[in-house]
Motif scaffolding. Structure first.
Motif, PDB file in Angstrom:
ATOM      1  N   TYR A 173      11.753   2.003   6.671  1.00  0.00           N
ATOM      2  CA  TYR A 173      11.319   0.653   7.034  1.00  0.00           C
ATOM      3  C   TYR A 173      10.710   0.682   8.427  1.00  0.00           C
ATOM      4  CZ  TYR A 173      11.736  -4.494   6.702  1.00  0.00           C
ATOM      5  OH  TYR A 173      11.485  -5.841   6.584  1.00  0.00           O
ATOM      6  N   VAL A 174       9.551   0.007   8.575  1.00  0.00           N
ATOM      7  CA  VAL A 174       8.874  -0.046   9.870  1.00  0.00           C
ATOM      8  C   VAL A 174       8.345  -1.453  10.105  1.00  0.00           C
ATOM      9  CG1 VAL A 174       6.892   0.750  11.222  1.00  0.00           C
ATOM     10  CG2 VAL A 174       8.209   2.385   9.884  1.00  0.00           C
ATOM     11  N   ILE A 175       8.563  -1.988  11.306  1.00  0.00           N
ATOM     12  CA  ILE A 175       7.904  -3.205  11.766  1.00  0.00           C
ATOM     13  C   ILE A 175       6.816  -2.755  12.731  1.00  0.00           C
ATOM     14  CG2 ILE A 175       8.178  -5.367  13.040  1.00  0.00           C
ATOM     15  CD1 ILE A 175      11.019  -5.522  11.955  1.00  0.00           C
ATOM     16  N   ALA A 176       5.565  -3.150  12.463  1.00  0.00           N
ATOM     17  CA  ALA A 176       4.434  -2.548  13.153  1.00  0.00           C
ATOM     18  C   ALA A 176       3.400  -3.591  13.541  1.00  0.00           C
ATOM     19  CB  ALA A 176       3.789  -1.486  12.256  1.00  0.00           C
ATOM     20  N   VAL A 177       2.403  -3.142  14.302  1.00  0.00           N
ATOM     21  CA  VAL A 177       1.195  -3.919  14.568  1.00  0.00           C
ATOM     22  C   VAL A 177       0.021  -3.175  13.940  1.00  0.00           C
ATOM     23  CG1 VAL A 177       2.053  -5.004  16.660  1.00  0.00           C
ATOM     24  CG2 VAL A 177       0.875  -2.808  16.827  1.00  0.00           C
ATOM     25  N   GLY A 178      -1.078  -3.916  13.718  1.00  0.00           N
ATOM     26  CA  GLY A 178      -2.196  -3.370  12.966  1.00  0.00           C
ATOM     27  C   GLY A 178      -2.788  -2.100  13.540  1.00  0.00           C
ATOM     28  N   GLU A 179      -2.825  -2.016  14.875  1.00  0.00           N
ATOM     29  CA  GLU A 179      -3.404  -0.831  15.493  1.00  0.00           C
ATOM     30  C   GLU A 179      -2.631   0.429  15.132  1.00  0.00           C
ATOM     31  OE1 GLU A 179      -5.132  -4.209  17.560  1.00  0.00           O
ATOM     32  OE2 GLU A 179      -3.115  -3.727  16.889  1.00  0.00           O
ATOM     33  N   MET A 180      -1.315   0.321  14.988  1.00  0.00           N
ATOM     34  CA  MET A 180      -0.519   1.484  14.598  1.00  0.00           C
ATOM     35  C   MET A 180      -0.985   2.015  13.250  1.00  0.00           C
ATOM     36  SD  MET A 180       3.281   0.171  15.742  1.00  0.00           S
ATOM     37  CE  MET A 180       4.093   1.327  14.643  1.00  0.00           C
ATOM     38  N   ALA A 181      -1.209   1.107  12.304  1.00  0.00           N
ATOM     39  CA  ALA A 181      -1.654   1.523  10.968  1.00  0.00           C
ATOM     40  C   ALA A 181      -3.016   2.204  11.040  1.00  0.00           C
ATOM     41  CB  ALA A 181      -1.706   0.311  10.043  1.00  0.00           C
ATOM     42  N   ARG A 182      -3.928   1.656  11.837  1.00  0.00           N
ATOM     43  CA  ARG A 182      -5.264   2.256  11.944  1.00  0.00           C
ATOM     44  C   ARG A 182      -5.196   3.642  12.576  1.00  0.00           C
ATOM     45  NH1 ARG A 182      -9.150   2.017  16.008  1.00  0.00           N
ATOM     46  NH2 ARG A 182      -8.076   0.306  17.073  1.00  0.00           N
ATOM     47  N   GLU A 201       2.186  -8.529   5.474  1.00  0.00           N
ATOM     48  CA  GLU A 201       1.542  -9.009   6.699  1.00  0.00           C
ATOM     49  C   GLU A 201       2.179 -10.334   7.116  1.00  0.00           C
ATOM     50  OE1 GLU A 201      -1.571  -8.710   9.711  1.00  0.00           O
ATOM     51  OE2 GLU A 201      -0.570  -7.322   8.352  1.00  0.00           O
ATOM     52  N   VAL A 202       2.438 -10.461   8.427  1.00  0.00           N
ATOM     53  CA  VAL A 202       2.989 -11.702   8.965  1.00  0.00           C
ATOM     54  C   VAL A 202       2.125 -12.161  10.140  1.00  0.00           C
ATOM     55  CG1 VAL A 202       5.360 -11.164   8.295  1.00  0.00           C
ATOM     56  CG2 VAL A 202       4.551 -10.502  10.560  1.00  0.00           C
ATOM     57  N   VAL A 225       6.304  -3.991   7.564  1.00  0.00           N
ATOM     58  CA  VAL A 225       6.010  -5.376   7.915  1.00  0.00           C
ATOM     59  C   VAL A 225       5.079  -5.319   9.114  1.00  0.00           C
ATOM     60  CG1 VAL A 225       6.946  -7.588   8.654  1.00  0.00           C
ATOM     61  CG2 VAL A 225       8.227  -6.160   7.050  1.00  0.00           C
ATOM     62  N   CYS A 226       3.898  -5.896   8.973  1.00  0.00           N
ATOM     63  CA  CYS A 226       2.847  -5.640   9.958  1.00  0.00           C
ATOM     64  C   CYS A 226       2.194  -6.936  10.432  1.00  0.00           C
ATOM     65  CB  CYS A 226       1.790  -4.717   9.346  1.00  0.00           C
ATOM     66  SG  CYS A 226       0.733  -3.920  10.546  1.00  0.00           S
ATOM     67  N   ASN A 227       1.842  -6.956  11.687  1.00  0.00           N
ATOM     68  CA  ASN A 227       1.107  -8.065  12.272  1.00  0.00           C
ATOM     69  C   ASN A 227      -0.249  -7.541  12.725  1.00  0.00           C
ATOM     70  OD1 ASN A 227       0.103 -10.205  13.704  1.00  0.00           O
ATOM     71  ND2 ASN A 227       1.732 -10.286  15.222  1.00  0.00           N
ATOM     72  N   GLY A 228      -1.302  -7.933  11.987  1.00  0.00           N
ATOM     73  CA  GLY A 228      -2.650  -7.589  12.420  1.00  0.00           C
ATOM     74  C   GLY A 228      -3.311  -6.421  11.717  1.00  0.00           C
ATOM     75  N   MET A 229      -2.817  -6.005  10.545  1.00  0.00           N
ATOM     76  CA  MET A 229      -3.500  -4.925   9.823  1.00  0.00           C
ATOM     77  C   MET A 229      -4.768  -5.458   9.159  1.00  0.00           C
ATOM     78  SD  MET A 229      -2.308  -2.388   6.678  1.00  0.00           S
ATOM     79  CE  MET A 229      -0.908  -1.680   7.507  1.00  0.00           C
ATOM     80  N   TRP A 230      -5.827  -4.726   9.263  1.00  0.00           N
ATOM     81  CA  TRP A 230      -7.084  -5.122   8.619  1.00  0.00           C
ATOM     82  C   TRP A 230      -6.912  -5.168   7.109  1.00  0.00           C
ATOM     83  CZ3 TRP A 230     -12.609  -4.057  10.386  1.00  0.00           C
ATOM     84  CH2 TRP A 230     -12.767  -4.470  11.713  1.00  0.00           C
ATOM     85  N   GLY A 231      -7.461  -6.222   6.501  1.00  0.00           N
ATOM     86  CA  GLY A 231      -7.332  -6.370   5.052  1.00  0.00           C
ATOM     87  C   GLY A 231      -7.904  -5.202   4.282  1.00  0.00           C
ATOM     88  N   SER A 232      -8.996  -4.642   4.769  1.00  0.00           N
ATOM     89  CA  SER A 232      -9.631  -3.524   4.078  1.00  0.00           C
ATOM     90  C   SER A 232      -8.810  -2.244   4.172  1.00  0.00           C
ATOM     91  CB  SER A 232     -11.023  -3.272   4.663  1.00  0.00           C
ATOM     92  OG  SER A 232     -10.941  -2.983   6.054  1.00  0.00           O
ATOM     93  N   LEU A 233      -7.849  -2.216   5.070  1.00  0.00           N
ATOM     94  CA  LEU A 233      -7.049  -1.006   5.266  1.00  0.00           C
ATOM     95  C   LEU A 233      -5.774  -1.011   4.426  1.00  0.00           C
ATOM     96  CD1 LEU A 233      -6.585   1.660   6.819  1.00  0.00           C
ATOM     97  CD2 LEU A 233      -5.589   0.302   8.679  1.00  0.00           C
TER      98      LEU A 233
END
Length: 590
Positions: free
Chosen positions: A279-288, A331-332, A308-316
């Motif tokens: 389990y990871v709580i993240a921000v979108g930049e981490m995913a990119r 996404e939250v 659970v992510c805040n700010g991940m790009w939809g295309s990603l």
């Protein structure tokens, strides 16, 4: 109030519309009573049980109680991610002491401002940040007894006479649960968090026990966090996602947290495998950053089940899910101020949340007049709601569940974000300052940020505060305008500064970057610099900013000299058309 593990979290959330004798400290004590030996934290080579976590928190509570601290007092916590951070914050909250979680990346005047605005009676400083803190010591205005307590090993030297070692005080403190815990109410403030808001200097906002607990229950109810969950937490504990999200959810779910000092793109998945973290709580930049790493044969061989992510790009989203075999990406969208939480609970790609949380409306998307910078209203003076397909301003309803006490010691900024009589007489809404697009079934997707703040590297930046730091570089700068520009295919917007130099002066770039690095965190540093002949002011400044944003960092549009902050060389270098193309192609990754 007592509850057993089978109760519906949703019913608890609804009951929190009225004050309850419920708090984060009480939840921790309940966990210890149910399973004291369960692993709560894993930090480096330490394994800390729920009983040990609670005992550590109780030592802080007893220590500060004996020092005379009581409910309503404020203590600043300035410490990197480590178990003592969580013990201190939780222990003080058991007394009703409000813990101000100051950003560890800020420096000098900004750091002093953030500490002073909450009028603390004491500051707890991690030994790893003593040098940074010592620089602002002369600027601080603490209330009596004005204690500066250093959380450090016993042999660590203290650089100033005003500083006192906290270790000996804790060693003689009790590990028993304090009697004050049961007196803490869900309406009581838990912590102060910091936000740039929509304009001006950074602001402190109170997060109540209620707000923290609601978010933690939602992670269990909609975010799949369970007692067996092993959460990998590498966000800063001083921010909303770290303390209010990740830590509080760990306690209420009775799960385990692997606590890291910071995010490492190279060690991330190896760490997940080593710890068995799912389990990871993240921000979108981490995913990119993770997705941009070269593919590896074992990409899908990892335990991660929920992000659970805040700010991940939809295309990603789908590409990330497929490559790393992640079962749930949720996404939250939420603001530091804590008014409303928007969850993409059906995991619709591209959406950052939904206007409704089960049967509770969280907010609306309203039409916005960009020219006059205000909400569009009908003939009756009411806001006009957007229809699916339209973009507008997200406004969040203030009600019994989503409360807003205002910014600490800043009534004018509080007034700026409060909206009244939006749809009906007497209603109140919080102006998010964010543009979103409305979709079918009340889903929303993020579009952009309004005002003088912007998001970069998963953090919100105050343009005014950056400009203030640049103005203080006494090396030939006459005037500064800071604004945000969009880099294609990169989340958020990065900072750009237009500088007007004093006639005949030149900028000492080496000293300039040193000045910036000493006074602001990495994400706040302007990525692009424009050396302008003139900067418009007064009534023309807003229109001029729009021109600057349009021209951006494109050498084909800008005739003034342009520079960019090279991410590896840590230098401002000239920006020509060839370099511009490399940035667009992400051959130079900002």
């Amino acid at each position: 109030m007592k509850k057993n593990m089978t109760q519906d979290y949703w019913e608890i959330i609804k009951r929190l519309q009225e004050p309850q004798n419920l708090s984060l400290g009480w939840e921790l004590e309940r966990r210890v009573a149910e399973n004291k030996d369960k692993t709560a934290l894993v930090y480096q080579d330490e394994i800390i049980s729920y009983q040990q976590l609670n005992a550590g928190a109780n030592r802080y509570a007893d220590c500060f109680s004996r020092l005379g601290f009581k409910k309503g007092d404020v203590v600043v916590l300035f410490m990197k991610n480590r178990p003592e951070f969580l013990m201190a914050a939780t222990g003080l909250s058991k007394l009703g002491v409000i813990v101000s979680l100051v950003h560890i990346g800020i420096r000098k005047d900004v750091l002093a401002h953030d500490i002073n605005i909450c009028e603390p009676r004491a500051v707890i400083v991690g030994y790893e940040l003593i040098d940074v803190f010592n620089e602002v010591l002369p600027l601080l205005k603490l209330r009596a007894p004005a204690l500066i307590l250093i959380d450090s090993p016993s042999d660590h030297e203290l650089p100033a006479s005003r500083m006192q070692a906290l270790g000996p005080l804790l060693q003689s403190s009790s590990e028993e649960n304090p009697s004050a815990t049961v007196t803490i109410n869900s309406d009581d403030p838990l912590v102060y968090l910091y936000t740039p808001g929509q304009s001006g200097l950074r602001k402190a906002v109170a997060i109540s026990q209620q707000s923290c607990l609601i978010k933690s229950y939602l992670y269990s109810m909609l975010g799949y966090m369970q007692e067996k969950t092993v959460q990998y937490m590498c966000l800063p504990l001083h921010n909303n996602g770290g303390f209010v999200g990740a830590y509080s959810a760990m306690i209420t779910s009775g799960s385990t947290m692997v606590l890291k000092q910071k995010f490492s793109v190279h060690n991330f998945f190896d760490d997940l495998r080593f710890y068995g973290a799912d389990y990871v709580i993240a921000v979108g930049e981490m995913a990119r950053y993770l997705y941009n790493q070269p593919p590896r044969e074992n990409d899908r061989d990892n335990p991660l089940q929920v992000m659970v992510c805040n700010g991940m790009w939809g295309s990603l989203v789908e590409a990330f899910r497929e490559r790393f075999d992640v079962q749930h990406i949720i996404e939250v969208y939420t603001k530091t101020e804590g008014v409303g939480i928007f969850v993409n609970f059906e995991e619709v790609p591209g959406m950052c949340g939904n206007l409704s949380l089960r049967d509770m409306r969280q907010g609306e998307v309203v039409q916005y007049d960009y020219s006059n910078k205000q909400i569009k209203r009908n003939s009756a003076g009411r806001a006009i709601k957007c229809v699916p397909g339209e973009s507008g301003l997200l406004v969040c309803e203030i009600n019994q569940l989503n409360r807003f006490a205002g910014y600490i010691n800043d009534p004018s900024s509080t007034e700026e974000v409060l909206l009244s009589n939006v749809f009906a007489e007497g209603d109140r809404y919080f102006n998010s300052g964010d543009l979103v697009q409305l979709h079918e079934k009340d889903y929303i997707s993020y579009v952009d940020r309004l005002g003088d703040t912007y998001r970069w590297k998963g953090r919100t930046v105050s343009a005014n505060q950056v400009a203030d730091v640049l103005q203080r570089f006494y090396g030939g700068i006459e005037d500064v305008i800071v604004y945000a520009v969009k880099v294609p295919d990169v989340e958020g917007r990065c900072g750009m500064a237009s500088l007007k130099l004093i006639e005949g002066e030149q900028l000492n770039w080496a000293e300039f970057i040193k000045h910036i690095n000493r006074r602001m965190p990495e994400h706040a540093r302007p990525v692009f610099i424009r050396i302008a002949d003139q900067l418009a002011g007064g009534q023309d400044s807003e229109e001029y900013k729009e021109i600057l944003r349009y021209e951006g960092f494109n050498p084909g549009r800008v005739k003034d000299p342009l520079y960019f902050l090279h991410p590896e060389l840590e230098q401002y270098l000239p920006l020509d058309m060839e370099t511009y193309k490399q940035i667009l192609a992400q051959e130079i990754k900002l």
